[in-house]
Enzyme design. Structure first.
Site, short mmCIF file in Angstrom:
data_model
loop_
_atom_site.label_atom_id
_atom_site.label_comp_id
_atom_site.label_asym_id
_atom_site.label_seq_id
_atom_site.Cartn_x
_atom_site.Cartn_y
_atom_site.Cartn_z
N ASP A 1 -43.99 32.52 -23.50
CA ASP A 1 -42.59 32.93 -23.56
C ASP A 1 -42.48 34.11 -24.54
O ASP A 1 -43.37 34.34 -25.35
CB ASP A 1 -41.69 31.78 -24.04
N SER A 2 -41.34 34.80 -24.46
CA SER A 2 -41.09 35.88 -25.40
C SER A 2 -40.89 35.34 -26.83
O SER A 2 -41.00 36.11 -27.78
CB SER A 2 -39.85 36.66 -24.97
N GLY B 114 -35.05 40.24 -23.02
CA GLY B 114 -33.90 40.27 -22.11
C GLY B 114 -33.16 41.58 -22.02
O GLY B 114 -32.39 41.80 -21.09
N CYS C 12 -40.83 32.09 -19.62
CA CYS C 12 -39.77 33.07 -19.88
C CYS C 12 -39.15 33.52 -18.55
O CYS C 12 -39.85 34.04 -17.67
CB CYS C 12 -40.38 34.26 -20.60
N ASN C 13 -37.85 33.31 -18.42
CA ASN C 13 -37.16 33.70 -17.19
C ASN C 13 -37.24 35.21 -16.98
O ASN C 13 -37.44 35.70 -15.87
CB ASN C 13 -35.69 33.29 -17.25
N THR C 14 -37.07 35.97 -18.09
CA THR C 14 -37.07 37.42 -17.98
C THR C 14 -38.44 37.93 -17.54
O THR C 14 -38.54 38.79 -16.65
CB THR C 14 -36.66 38.05 -19.34
N GLU D 26 -30.69 31.12 -31.37
CA GLU D 26 -31.73 31.41 -32.38
C GLU D 26 -31.19 31.17 -33.79
O GLU D 26 -31.94 30.82 -34.70
CB GLU D 26 -32.17 32.87 -32.26
N CYS E 6 -32.32 30.89 -18.46
CA CYS E 6 -32.85 31.45 -19.70
C CYS E 6 -33.37 30.29 -20.54
O CYS E 6 -32.74 29.22 -20.58
CB CYS E 6 -31.75 32.21 -20.43
N THR E 7 -34.51 30.53 -21.19
CA THR E 7 -35.16 29.47 -21.98
C THR E 7 -34.25 28.84 -23.03
O THR E 7 -34.42 27.68 -23.39
CB THR E 7 -36.37 30.06 -22.72
N HIS E 8 -33.31 29.63 -23.55
CA HIS E 8 -32.51 29.14 -24.68
C HIS E 8 -31.34 28.25 -24.27
O HIS E 8 -30.82 27.51 -25.08
CB HIS E 8 -31.95 30.33 -25.47
N1 DGL Z 1 -37.17 33.92 -22.94
C1 DGL Z 1 -36.08 34.75 -22.45
C2 DGL Z 1 -35.66 34.24 -21.07
O1 DGL Z 1 -35.88 33.12 -20.69
C3 DGL Z 1 -34.89 34.75 -23.40
C4 DGL Z 1 -35.17 35.46 -24.72
C5 DGL Z 1 -35.47 36.94 -24.55
O2 DGL Z 1 -34.58 37.72 -24.16
O3 DGL Z 1 -36.61 37.32 -24.79
O4 DGL Z 1 -35.07 35.01 -20.32
#
Ligand code: DGL
Length: 288
Positions: free
Chosen positions: A11-12, A44, A74-76, A171, A204-206
């Protein structure tokens, strides 16, 4: 693929720990290597070229470290760089978008069988009989339309809403906070003015960390949409694909974590995402 594989999770940043959290009980007996590219977070708001470069470097690290299987949490990164990642490594790669879209489709099929639209849904969109999904995601994921395309393959109509303020709020640890509820109210009011979704996909992961707040705000705004967590859907998909020996099924999963920035911050924030303490994090330098 070997039985009891080593599974790399990328993930990011910390958010993908929600995917690791979903994987641990589903696939015991596996060893997990988690990499959070915290030095270069957030992805993102970055361009496709940059996201692909960062994600490929991270994927190669995980393969070299011994991963037999790679989960792009990570979705992005999934939305913008899955083909590049797959081309760069020689291990199977699964991203979060297809499993998330399939989970939304399954939820909608269930809703068709047990329809309970709220009075507000019916009043505000009386002619809208399409089974529709609202995807909440980062700016880059929304612009890629990766979720819209995956949902379209499954016959679903999709509205996408970028929610850029939610990542920094989560965060910051402001999961149960008036400011986060205000921001959610604004985003969801805007999104619900465009469609009456039967499902809301957390792209999105968050967002799984504020799933309860998202559900509560949807109800406040008169929507009965079901909230779908793509982290859970991804873990279920990976569990279907990997091979675990019956003996190892009783063994607890083990994991190691790498971060490209402050290991102290990763341990502190990451434990909220993972739902358990992170005893050790190794600092990794992937370059600029
Ligand atoms: N991990 C990113 C996602 O799932 C969210 C955080 C980012 O923007 O890096 O899209």
């Amino acid at each position: 693929m070997p039985t009891n594989p080593t599974i790399g999770v990328f993930d990011s940043g910390f958010g993908g720990l929600t995917v690791l959290r979903a994987l641990l009980p589903r696939i015991p007996g596996a060893h997990y290597i988690y990499l959070g590219d915290t030095a270069r977070l957030p992805y993102g708001a970055k361009s496709q070229t940059t996201i692909a470069r960062y994600a490929v470097e991270s994927a190669r690290f995980l393969e070299q470290r011994g991963a037999d299987y790679l989960v792009i949490a990570c979705n992005t990164a999934t939305a913008l760089a899955l083909p590049e990642i797959r081309a760069a490594v020689s291990i199977p790669v699964v991203g979060v978008i297809e499993p998330g879209a399939k989970a939304a489709a399954a939820a909608l099929i269930h809703k068709i069988c047990h329809p309970e639209p709220s009075a507000k849904d019916l009043l505000s969109h009386p002619g809208d009989t399409t089974q529709s999904v609202l995807v909440l995601a980062t700016q880059a994921t929304v612009h890629s339309h990766a979720y819209r395309n995956a949902c379209a393959h499954l016959g679903l109509h999709t509205t996408e809403k970028a929610c850029p303020l939610l990542v920094p709020l989560v965060e910051e640890g402001w999961t149960d906070h008036a400011v986060t509820r205000d921001v959610l109210r604004i985003y969801l009011t805007e999104a619900l003015s465009l469609s009456a979704p039967q499902a809301v996909l957390l792209g999105c992961t968050h967002y799984p960390l504020i799933a309860a707040e998202i559900t509560a705000m949807l109800r406040t705004l008169g929507s009965s949409a079901e909230v779908i967590d793509s982290a859970e859907a991804t873990a279920a998909e990976v569990a279907r694909q990997v091979d675990i020996s019956p003996l190892a099924e009783t063994a607890p999963a083990t994991f190691e974590c790498f971060a490209t920035d402050s290991v102290e911050k990763f341990q502190r924030l990451g434990s909220h995402f993972l739902g358990q303490p992170i005893p050790r994090v190794e600092l990794l330098d992937l370059g600029g």
